[in-house]
Motif scaffolding. Structure first.
Motif, short mmCIF file in Angstrom:
data_model
loop_
_atom_site.label_atom_id
_atom_site.label_comp_id
_atom_site.label_asym_id
_atom_site.label_seq_id
_atom_site.Cartn_x
_atom_site.Cartn_y
_atom_site.Cartn_z
N GLN A 4 3.26 -19.30 35.86
CA GLN A 4 4.63 -18.89 36.09
C GLN A 4 5.34 -18.55 34.77
OE1 GLN A 4 7.04 -22.03 37.57
NE2 GLN A 4 8.72 -20.69 38.19
N VAL A 48 8.38 -18.19 32.73
CA VAL A 48 9.74 -18.70 32.90
C VAL A 48 10.71 -17.99 31.95
CG1 VAL A 48 11.16 -20.76 32.72
CG2 VAL A 48 8.91 -20.88 33.78
N PRO A 86 21.72 -18.24 37.46
CA PRO A 86 21.37 -19.02 38.64
C PRO A 86 20.30 -20.08 38.34
CG PRO A 86 20.47 -16.80 38.78
CD PRO A 86 21.36 -16.83 37.60
N SER A 87 20.14 -20.98 39.30
CA SER A 87 19.17 -22.05 39.17
C SER A 87 17.76 -21.47 39.05
CB SER A 87 19.26 -22.93 40.41
OG SER A 87 18.37 -23.98 40.32
N GLY A 88 16.99 -22.02 38.15
CA GLY A 88 15.61 -21.56 37.98
C GLY A 88 15.48 -20.32 37.12
N SER A 89 16.59 -19.86 36.53
CA SER A 89 16.50 -18.62 35.77
C SER A 89 15.92 -18.86 34.37
CB SER A 89 17.88 -17.98 35.66
OG SER A 89 18.80 -18.88 35.10
N GLY A 90 15.83 -20.12 33.95
CA GLY A 90 15.19 -20.41 32.66
C GLY A 90 16.14 -20.92 31.60
N LYS A 91 17.38 -21.28 31.99
CA LYS A 91 18.37 -21.71 31.00
C LYS A 91 17.93 -22.98 30.28
CE LYS A 91 21.54 -22.25 34.22
NZ LYS A 91 20.71 -22.00 35.41
N THR A 92 17.54 -23.97 31.08
CA THR A 92 17.11 -25.23 30.48
C THR A 92 15.89 -25.00 29.59
OG1 THR A 92 17.95 -26.51 32.33
CG2 THR A 92 16.23 -27.53 31.00
N HIS A 147 28.00 -24.34 34.27
CA HIS A 147 28.48 -23.60 35.44
C HIS A 147 30.00 -23.56 35.50
CE1 HIS A 147 24.64 -22.91 37.35
NE2 HIS A 147 24.31 -24.18 37.19
N1 LIG Z 1 7.59 -28.50 32.91
C1 LIG Z 1 7.56 -27.52 33.83
N2 LIG Z 1 6.40 -27.23 34.47
C2 LIG Z 1 6.34 -26.25 35.39
N3 LIG Z 1 7.38 -25.48 35.71
C3 LIG Z 1 8.56 -25.71 35.11
C4 LIG Z 1 8.71 -26.73 34.15
N4 LIG Z 1 9.99 -26.71 33.71
C5 LIG Z 1 10.61 -25.73 34.39
N5 LIG Z 1 9.76 -25.12 35.23
C6 LIG Z 1 10.06 -23.97 36.09
O1 LIG Z 1 10.64 -22.99 35.30
C7 LIG Z 1 11.68 -22.33 35.98
C8 LIG Z 1 12.95 -22.33 35.15
O2 LIG Z 1 13.39 -23.67 35.04
P1 LIG Z 1 14.67 -24.09 34.26
O3 LIG Z 1 14.82 -25.55 34.40
O4 LIG Z 1 14.60 -23.55 32.88
O5 LIG Z 1 15.82 -23.34 35.04
P2 LIG Z 1 17.39 -23.50 34.88
O6 LIG Z 1 17.90 -22.14 34.66
O7 LIG Z 1 17.72 -24.53 33.89
O8 LIG Z 1 17.82 -23.96 36.32
P3 LIG Z 1 18.93 -25.03 36.76
O9 LIG Z 1 20.23 -24.32 36.75
O10 LIG Z 1 18.50 -25.42 38.13
O11 LIG Z 1 18.87 -26.17 35.79
C9 LIG Z 1 11.83 -23.01 37.32
O12 LIG Z 1 11.20 -22.24 38.30
C10 LIG Z 1 11.10 -24.32 37.13
O13 LIG Z 1 10.50 -24.70 38.34
#
Ligand SMILES: Nc1ncnc2c1ncn2[C@@H]1O[C@H](COP(=O)(O)OP(=O)(O)OP(=O)(O)O)[C@@H](O)[C@H]1O
Ligand SMILES: Nc1ncnc2c1ncn2[C@@H]1O[C@H](COP(=O)(O)OP(=O)(O)OP(=O)(O)O)[C@@H](O)[C@H]1O
Ligand SMILES: [Mg+2]
Ligand SMILES: [Mg+2]
Lengths: 248, 252, 232, 232, 248
Positions: free
Chosen positions: A15, A17, A36-42, A200
């Motif tokens: 995947q 990210v 949005p959630s899951g977009s990769g911010k974290t 957010h």
């Molecule tokens: N350690 C990991 N192993 C596998 N997949 C991961 C891991 N960390 C994150 N992901 C995947 O990477 C994608 C992005 O995750 P991330 O946490 O960066 O999103 P986000 O933008 O911070 O979302 P949120 O607003 O929900 O916090 C998600 O689909 C998540 O499932």
């Protein structure tokens, strides 16, 4: 330019990210990341802090430190990278077996091995700055969420990083407690700290940021001044997102 | 067949200079003796918690005459031969019965106890009067003992137990009808527990002999023991010790 | 009902009662000289072994995890009795003669090490990943994180299961009599051999073990309370 | 090194090897007739006992919690051996004569019941309170909540510690030989008594136990995987 | 008047959490409860659902059921009370070992012992209503937070309660997912369900409620129409609270 990131990529297994991230952070500037959630911010923040190792891309800092992630990275450089930034987590992640003060001194005292008296003074000042001078000797479970998060901020500041990273610092908080934490962040902004904040709270983002960055699906879709991105987004996806958050 | 020949002639019995076990013992002036310490009246702890008993005293006397100290090492029957094999002990003093199988694997001194097997039954039992009567009866036996073999040879069904006390408990509870055991041990039991409600119903004609057991290949040591035992027999010391414990001379 | 009858049997039989009282002190001595030091020393060294094993198993290097796995599996899969035999008689046959008490300590420590390593491993795994990351972001190395952040928290989680291991150990030490170490249970056997009253003496030994375990469980409560200090 | 020497001792000694091979089948028979049925039956009944005990301890009525506590404490605080003796010889002295095999089953079940009840109790407590409340709000009674909502979730949490109990039980069954039940370990003792090669036969017994435990741990993995189905 | 609550009191140990609660709920009406953290909102809902037993006070229902909590309450009456309302939790509390569909049928099938076919039809309809007709056979961990919460709503509806209780149904959700859940609640409102909702989404409260109730420190400080309470609060405490939430 404090930091310039080029061609950053990160995948977990199959995947992807972070797909091709390019961004710049100026000293003293505040960058807000929305999306949005899951977009990769974290993941982006974690890559900046070296909690995750990027697969590809380059970081260039203004002090000459350069990391090319396609190549082998020296352990020493990873450590330098890590100590450049302090991280504030969504879920605080305080050390539950240490008091507020102990949480804050842990980094400078144990890791950086700085002088104990200096560290104590620093820690007291920081806890005072975040409005907790009367809670120093309490354990995390004795503090409210907002107080815990403020200890988290003090702990991150204590290692005296050049860049502060915040990952949704208020989203685990009761609505009424959000204000205190945002106020601390605003104070830091006024003091001239360099910061990258995932949030957010669009209204807060508008007030505090120098630059807003909208991510979706591993890409930076749009970036610019808060007014441009939040009030007049040029991309459809950005418009939609802001719409949904503002009027649920 | 067993693997013990190899063990018993293994390297431990002569040291690097080729000195024999006997030489070694005499030089150190101490002999390590394996014994149970829980088999009255042969080897057990008295009220003062001191190790004593017939075997223990005979052993002490032998050692005294050889001019060496005794170091008793107490362990359970299960690990007795393991201790001898691994040279933890030099000799076992624990009513080891002499039989052909054991003789194949171990050396024995001259016997110092002569006893015989007896059949123990509940007091009110009348149908067992000889060893021939135990055929088909269930007998409680320590599985590793000589007496198990005797009981089996006479056609008894075997139930394994840990020792004489447990065997008699099984009789009292009616779980088994008999046990075959050493006459001397049974007599001691009956003296300690007069209310047990058991009796000796039959005694074997053939005698069984017990002796000190050694690893194979230590003739010099066995020889030394035999000399002392003979001397003790001659001057009556052995008889004296036997009488002290059993009121009769069980040594021959 | 059973207990009643038992008490009746005992008290109706003054000899039994005398025996009970007279054998108490030798047994307690057995506990003080054998059971308790064996338990304490083996547990302490076992826990250190367990810590090392747990950390090896959690590592990402096969050459560390595989020996740790084999060790844990072999010890947990085989009877304690046999382990004692191997250390004492087995090594003896191969020429490494170790005295009874240290042999027992080695065997019991190895045993505790294997069982406790699984407990410690699970407790380390139970600490949220966020704690490792928070430690990392203040700059801590793996070792620093483990020592200052993770283990102190894992300790709290692992006290109850470790106390199980401990209590089992107290009773397992009775096996040490097989390799010439005198302890509580051996004492009861010695007295039973003289008097042939093995039931009474075994029950008495059991009561003593119970008392020891009970006291230990009080100690456990104290430790748990201390460690609970920082959680709501 | 030790293992090497051991293998050397064994293989250099063809007689030893013969003994090893010849004694394998009797020991396996001992396992099939003694060890395995004893383990399976005792574990099954023990688990049921444990469930009842755990529920009693979790109740708010003293007249349920106190007996449960005493039972658990007494069993965990005293050696298995003594428990076997009490059931077999002790009850016999009081006039309840129970055959060896059922005696062993009773003693082992009581033992498993005590140890496993603590595991089950902890696993029930580990299920978030919200699950009880959600069950309550759809109208479930205490029993329904426990059976349909809590226990299925608790099962998953308790598999690893219960498998510890199980593996301990496999090896503890060797004690059954003390009350006349013939099983794997007894077989090894019988052969050793005849051949005097205790070390070899005990090591062989240990290897067999290890094999049994290894197979059981595979079964455990399967069960765990099945129960993991519904968690990420 | 569906339900009238008089003089409700509830303490945990020494701490009085509900001090003197009087309120009425009309059939088909929607009551929103707002107030700061720790003010007793959750406890109030739990008392209405009999998850907590009130210490004092009276409930009177329009079908004649009356409960006086100072007296002994018959077990049967407690069960009747419980089945009058369905509860939707902040943290969903789905049964993790059951699929979405199984979560929904559990109540009617096992507890109410209704006909299996009828229950299946009902459950399918409810899951469709909350927009999850294609997720029926997934386990909770395979669903997003918003989807889980909608299963939670369907599960509560399945016991066909007369009153639906919601305890901050969206506060554990990602901002983008909040909308879906609120939409389901709005739909229920339009269908004429009687509901009591604890929420911090003031805008939503304004749109959907017939009546808003502001709690603080165990008391109802103010209640009235959404316009009165949210736009022109008469109490200082209410003003402050609304201020802080709207502009953090
Ligand atoms: N350690 C990991 N192993 C596998 N997949 C991961 C891991 N960390 C994150 N992901 C995947 O990477 C994608 C992005 O995750 P991330 O946490 O960066 O999103 P986000 O933008 O911070 O979302 P949120 O607003 O929900 O916090 C998600 O689909 C998540 O499932
Ligand atoms: N089971 C309990 N035992 C003891 N105190 C409790 C319990 N449940 C709630 N309380 C206390 O009662 C007070 C009110 O809690 P309640 O959960 O009802 O507040 P709330 O208004 O729902 O707050 P929030 O907005 O944070 O959910 C709090 O001080 C809380 O600590
Ligand atoms: Mg994130
Ligand atoms: Mg609440």
């Amino acid at each position: 330019m404090f930091l310039s990131v080029k061609g950053l990529k990160k995948a977990f297994g199959d995947q992807e990210v972070l797909k091709d991230i390019n961004l710049e952070i100026e000293r003293g500037n505040i960058l807000t990341i929305i999306g949005p959630s899951g977009s990769g911010k974290t993941t982006l923040l974690r890559c900046l802090n070296a909690l995750e190792r990027p697969d590809k891309g380059t970081y260039s800092f203004d002090d000459g430190l350069e990391l090319h992630f396609s190549d082998h990275i020296k352990k020493n450089d990873m450590t330098r990278l890590r100590l450049k930034s302090g991280m504030v987590f969504q879920s605080y992640n305080l050390f539950p077996h240490k008091t507020a003060l102990e949480n804050v001194i842990e980094g400078p005292l144990i890791v950086q091995k700085r002088n104990k008296d200096a560290v104590m003074t620093l820690a007291r000042d920081l806890l005072e700055k975040v409005g907790l001078s009367d809670k120093m000797d309490l354990y995390p479970h004795q503090l409210s969420g907002g107080q815990q998060q403020r200890v988290g901020i003090a702990r991150a500041l204590a290692i005296q990083p050049e860049l502060m990273l915040f990952d949704e610092p208020t989203s685990a908080l009761d609505p009424e407690l959000v204000g205190d934490v945002l106020k601390v962040i605003k104070d830091l902004a006024n003091e001239g700290w360099t910061m990258a904040i995932v949030t957010h709270e669009l209204r807060f983002a508008e007030q505090v940021s120098d630059r807003v960055l909208f991510m979706d699906n591993g890409y930076i879709v749009e970036q610019g001044s808060p007014k441009d991105v939040l009030r007049n987004p040029s991309e459809e996806r950005t418009k939609q997102f802001i719409q949904r958050i503002m009027n649920p | 067949g067993t693997s013990d020949e190899d063990n018993s002639t293994s390297n431990q019995d002569t040291n690097a200079e080729g000195a024999s076990l006997y030489d070694e013992i005499m030089e150190k002036g101490v002999i390590n003796v394996g014994t149970e310490g829980t088999y009255a009246p042969f080897t057990f702890h008295n009220d003062e918690d001191k190790l004593t008993g017939y075997d223990v005293e005979v052993m002490r006397e032998v050692a005294k005459r050889m001019g060496i100290e005794v170091n008793f090492m107490e362990t359970q029957w299960d690990s007795m031969f393991a201790g001898l094999n691994s040279a933890r002990f030099d000799v076992i003093a624990n009513q080891v019965g002499i039989n052909p199988e054991r003789k194949e694997n171990y050396d024995f001194s001259n016997p110092y106890t002569v006893s015989s097997a007896v059949v123990v039954v509940p007091e009110d039992n009348t149908d067992v009067t000889s060893f021939d009567d135990i055929e088909g009866k269930t007998s409680a036996q320590s599985l590793t003992s000589n007496y198990e073999k005797i009981a089996k040879e006479h056609g008894a069904e075997i139930q394994g137990v840990e020792g004489l006390a447990q065997a008699i408990e099984m009789i009292k509870q009616g779980r088994v009808q008999i046990t075959v055991n050493d006459r001397l041990a049974v007599l001691d039991y009956m003296q300690q527990q007069p209310d047990a409600g058991i009796k000796i119903a039959a005694q074997q004609d053939e005698v069984s002999e017990t002796a000190f057991a050694f690893r194979k290949g230590n003739e010099e040591l066995v020889q030394a023991f035999n000399e002392q035992l003979e001397a003790m027999k001659e001057d009556g010391t052995l008889t004296e010790i036997a009488k002290k414990w059993f009121g009769e001379d069980v040594s021959q | 009902m059973f207990l009643n009858s038992l008490l009746f049997t005992i008290s109706a039989n003054m000899k039994g009662w005398d025996l009970f009282v007279n054998s108490l002190w030798p047994m307690i001595q057995g506990a003080i000289k054998g059971t308790i030091p064996l338990t304490l020393i083996s547990f302490t060294t076992g826990i250190m072994l367990a810590l090392i094993t747990a950390i090896m198993r959690l590592s990402s290097y096969k050459f560390l995890t595989i020996p740790a796995r084999v060790y844990v599996s072999a010890i947990r899969g085989t009877p304690m009795l046999v382990q004692l035999f191997i250390v004492f008689y087995g090594l003896g046959q191969l020429g490494f003669t170790i005295n009874p008490f240290p042999s027992a300590i080695i065997a019991f420590s190895l045993n505790v090490g294997a069982y406790a390593s699984e407990v410690i491993r699970a407790s380390i795994l139970s600490i949220p990943k966020g704690q490792w990351e928070a430690a990392q972001t203040v700059g801590m190395s793996y070792g620093q994180s483990l020592r200052r952040i993770i283990l102190p928290q894992a300790a709290r989680v692992s006290i109850p299961p470790l106390s199980n291991t401990f209590i089992s150990l107290v009773k397992d030490t009775s096996l040490a009599s097989l390799i010439l170490v005198t302890e509580l249970f051996r004492k009861s056997q010695e007295i039973a051999a003289r008097t042939y009253d093995f039931m009474l003496l075994y029950v008495e030994a059991a009561l003593l073990y119970w008392v020891i375990c009970f006291i230990l469980s009080l100690v456990q409560d104290r430790i748990e309370q201390r460690l609970e200090r920082y959680v709501s």
